[in-house]
Scaffold this active site. Structure first.
Site, PDB file in Angstrom:
ATOM      1  N   ASP A  29      -0.931 -14.770  -6.079  1.00 38.27           N
ATOM      2  CA  ASP A  29      -0.293 -15.169  -4.809  1.00 38.27           C
ATOM      3  C   ASP A  29       0.486 -13.985  -4.280  1.00 38.27           C
ATOM      4  O   ASP A  29       1.059 -13.393  -5.238  1.00 38.27           O
ATOM      5  CB  ASP A  29       0.396 -16.429  -4.525  1.00 38.27           C
ATOM      6  N   SER A  30       0.433 -13.486  -3.186  1.00 32.56           N
ATOM      7  CA  SER A  30       1.013 -12.166  -2.765  1.00 32.56           C
ATOM      8  C   SER A  30       1.645 -12.296  -1.265  1.00 32.56           C
ATOM      9  O   SER A  30       1.333 -12.996  -0.401  1.00 32.56           O
ATOM     10  CB  SER A  30       0.166 -11.143  -3.106  1.00 32.56           C
TER      11      SER A  30
ATOM     12  N   HIS B 101       1.641  -3.947  -6.123  1.00 32.44           N
ATOM     13  CA  HIS B 101       2.054  -5.019  -6.802  1.00 32.44           C
ATOM     14  C   HIS B 101       1.206  -5.913  -7.424  1.00 32.44           C
ATOM     15  O   HIS B 101       1.447  -6.431  -8.593  1.00 32.44           O
ATOM     16  CB  HIS B 101       2.612  -5.962  -5.534  1.00 32.44           C
TER      17      HIS B 101
ATOM     18  N   THR C 299      -9.902 -17.523  -5.815  1.00 28.81           N
ATOM     19  CA  THR C 299      -9.856 -17.099  -4.694  1.00 28.81           C
ATOM     20  C   THR C 299     -10.692 -16.889  -3.785  1.00 28.81           C
ATOM     21  O   THR C 299     -12.008 -16.826  -4.335  1.00 28.81           O
ATOM     22  CB  THR C 299      -9.116 -15.540  -4.771  1.00 28.81           C
TER      23      THR C 299
ATOM     24  N   LYS D 282      -4.306   3.011  -5.022  1.00 32.07           N
ATOM     25  CA  LYS D 282      -3.678   1.866  -4.670  1.00 32.07           C
ATOM     26  C   LYS D 282      -3.129   1.082  -5.910  1.00 32.07           C
ATOM     27  O   LYS D 282      -1.966   0.464  -6.102  1.00 32.07           O
ATOM     28  CB  LYS D 282      -4.254   1.087  -3.468  1.00 32.07           C
TER      29      LYS D 282
ATOM     30  N   TYR E 213      -2.258  -6.108   5.209  1.00 38.52           N
ATOM     31  CA  TYR E 213      -1.149  -5.243   5.748  1.00 38.52           C
ATOM     32  C   TYR E 213      -1.343  -3.617   5.213  1.00 38.52           C
ATOM     33  O   TYR E 213      -0.288  -2.863   5.519  1.00 38.52           O
ATOM     34  CB  TYR E 213       0.186  -5.814   5.353  1.00 38.52           C
TER      35      TYR E 213
HETATM   36  P1  IMP Z   1      -2.417 -15.159  -0.297  1.00 40.58           P
HETATM   37  O1  IMP Z   1      -3.840 -14.875  -0.158  1.00 40.58           O
HETATM   38  O2  IMP Z   1      -1.673 -16.322  -0.184  1.00 40.58           O
HETATM   39  O3  IMP Z   1      -1.699 -14.497  -1.571  1.00 40.58           O
HETATM   40  O4  IMP Z   1      -1.964 -14.035   1.144  1.00 40.58           O
HETATM   41  C1  IMP Z   1      -1.314 -12.978   0.805  1.00 40.58           C
HETATM   42  C2  IMP Z   1      -1.546 -12.101   2.054  1.00 40.58           C
HETATM   43  O5  IMP Z   1      -0.607 -11.143   2.055  1.00 40.58           O
HETATM   44  C3  IMP Z   1      -2.826 -11.606   2.268  1.00 40.58           C
HETATM   45  O6  IMP Z   1      -3.488 -12.195   3.172  1.00 40.58           O
HETATM   46  C4  IMP Z   1      -2.398 -10.390   3.089  1.00 40.58           C
HETATM   47  O7  IMP Z   1      -2.421 -10.453   4.541  1.00 40.58           O
HETATM   48  C5  IMP Z   1      -0.953 -10.193   2.365  1.00 40.58           C
HETATM   49  N1  IMP Z   1      -1.273  -8.970   1.366  1.00 40.58           N
HETATM   50  C6  IMP Z   1      -1.314  -9.391  -0.037  1.00 40.58           C
HETATM   51  N2  IMP Z   1      -1.457  -8.512  -0.688  1.00 40.58           N
HETATM   52  C7  IMP Z   1      -2.007  -7.431  -0.037  1.00 40.58           C
HETATM   53  C8  IMP Z   1      -2.246  -5.983  -0.327  1.00 40.58           C
HETATM   54  O8  IMP Z   1      -2.333  -5.410  -1.464  1.00 40.58           O
HETATM   55  N3  IMP Z   1      -2.443  -5.348   0.915  1.00 40.58           N
HETATM   56  C9  IMP Z   1      -2.144  -5.870   2.115  1.00 40.58           C
HETATM   57  N4  IMP Z   1      -1.991  -7.017   2.419  1.00 40.58           N
HETATM   58  C10 IMP Z   1      -1.797  -7.855   1.395  1.00 40.58           C
END
Ligand code: IMP
Length: 197
Positions: free
Chosen positions: A76-77, A180, A7, A175, A153
């Protein structure tokens, strides 16, 4: 056990380390030639497909390098808002960078159903297999931006268990206990290290 997290998001590395280090895992960011590997984010509907695709790309990139047989982790989130049919979901990063938190609050300005959830899928490569685990954190979208901690967020998301505070008003420990990412990574730790029966 050493786990290499693929990441570019340093906040995710810090959170993962806080969650997995006490469980006996050493989390390090994967850098190849000193760089975060450049992975293509597939245009997929689900974060599970995205996580698996990125992990497969990372496994290919490490072939023939010193990291070839290491455990790799991709997570991924995203934020899924009920009244917006799950938007921004897989597009969470893009939406945060473009319309920002105030833009999301504007989309919700007339909305009384403020239910939402963070979802995370953690995928690890382990001895030639891909293992995945999902975590969900239910909550609501706040009316205002509040708090200084966390990332993304966090300042507009109030988890159900947080007594009205946004994620950005929680300590990292608070947290991770309900997030998640916390649930997904604890699931992965059990897959890597099943409790003896
Ligand atoms: P990823 O890097 O494609 O997984 O994008 C996930 C996006 O979702 C991040 O850039 C954040 O904007 C949002 N996100 C995922 N996890 C969190 C969290 O724990 N807190 C706040 N925003 C999150």
């Amino acid at each position: 056990m050493r786990v290499l997290f693929v990441t570019g998001n340093q906040n995710k590395v810090t959170e993962a380390s806080g969650i997995l280090s006490p469980l006996g895992f050493a989390i390090e960011q994967l850098l190849i030639g000193g760089q975060v590997p450049d992975l293509i984010e597939p245009q997929a509907e689900g974060i599970e497909e995205i996580a698996k695709s990125k992990l497969e790309q990372a496994v290919s990139l490490t072939m023939g390098t010193e990291f070839e047989n290491e455990v790799l982790l991709v997570e991924d989130s995203g934020l899924f808002i009920d009244s917006l049919s799950g938007f921004p979901g897989p597009y969470s990063s893009f939406v945060k960078e473009t319309i920002g938190l105030s833009g999301v609050l504007s989309l919700m300005s007339e909305e009384t159903d403020r239910g939402a959830e963070f979802r995370a899928v953690a995928a690890v490569s382990f001895r030639g297999s891909i293992l995945t685990s999902t975590g969900i954190c239910r909550g609501v979208i706040s009316e205002n931006i509040s708090g200084d901690f966390g990332f993304g967020y966090d300042p507009i998301f109030i988890p159900e268990e947080a007594n009205g505070r946004t994620c950005a008003q929680l300590s990292s420990h608070e947290k991770s206990a309900i997030s998640h990412r916390g649930f997904a990574l604890k699931g992965v730790s059990e897959l890597l290290n099943p409790p003896s029966k």
